[in-house]
Design an enzyme around this catalytic site. Structure first.
Site: not given
Length: 251
Positions: A153-155
């Site tokens: 999700a972060y990437s």
């Protein structure tokens, strides 16, 4: 050199109560700016303000409350005066394999790292367009350069930041509003410790990837941000700048 001075300028820094955001706030104040730091934890913001001094103020605000952002920007302009600089640094961390990440967890990370960034950038750019002047920094990540486990999700959000930047540069450059992005490497912050302190193999792998063999400091991102918002970079727009000690090019 005066070209690196921020005297007379006002900066808003989300996530300014700790970590990279706090490092940027410290650097900007040293360069002469007045800084408003934003975050959810009022106690942490208060402690940061005490360490930063009289040129720092703070406000507790949840950047994921998208509906409240237009009023927040109006209030900020009323209280702070002209907003010359916006630093989008608020962040959260989710360490999970993709197959175990739920839709709601994925969206929660995007809300912090992407949707709020767009909303804040959109609303503050309206103010800057009226003055025909402004500089905005988006904080991307090394995960926008290389694939890493357990940060899907972060990437995704940090990679999407680059498309957001390029599109808005194409629209706002004519109004003398600049937008650039910084990709911090592995910086010694609470978020890094949360990800690595109980995962020695991960920490060892990261350090082996960095040619210098050490983590960066929040001020390292602060000095890069200082250049990108100062008059020294007035012809720099739409840049994606890794500040990573050479990790992206390391073997």
């Amino acid at each position: 050199m005066n070209i690196f001075s921020l005297e007379g300028k006002n900066a808003v820094i989300t996530g300014g109560g700790s970590g990279i955001g706090l490092g940027i706030a410290k650097t900007f104040i040293e360069a002469g700016a007045k800084v408003l730091i934003i975050g959810r934890n009022e106690e942490k913001l208060r402690e940061a303000k005490l360490s930063l001094g009289d040129n720092c103020s703070y406000k507790s605000f949840d950047v994921t409350n998208l509906d409240a952002i237009p009023d927040f920007v109006t209030e900020t302009k009323s209280n702070l005066g002209n907003v010359d600089i916006l630093i989008n640094c608020a962040g959260t961390h989710l360490k999970k394999y993709a197959v175990d990440t739920t839709d709601s967890e994925f969206l929660q990370v995007l809300n912090v790292h992407l949707l709020s960034v767009f909303a804040l950038t959109r609303e503050f750019s309206k103010v800057m367009i009226k003055r025909q002047k402004g500089s905005i920094i988006l904080i991307s990540s090394m995960t926008a350069i290389m694939g890493m486990k357990q940060v899907v999700a972060y990437s995704t959000a940090k990679t999407a930041i680059l498309g957001l930047m390029r599109s808005m540069v194409a629209e706002l450059a004519v109004d003398n509003v600049r937008i650039n992005a910084i990709a911090p490497g592995w910086i010694d912050t609470p978020m890094l410790h949360k990800a690595t302190d109980n995962d020695l193999p991960r920490k060892t792998k990261i350090l082996n990837r960095i040619p210098s063999g050490k983590f960066g400091m929040p001020e390292d991102i602060g000095y890069a941000a200082l250049y990108l918002v100062a008059d020294a970079s007035k012809y720099v727009n739409g840049v994606f700048l890794p500040v990573d000690g050479g990790a992206a090019g390391g073997f």
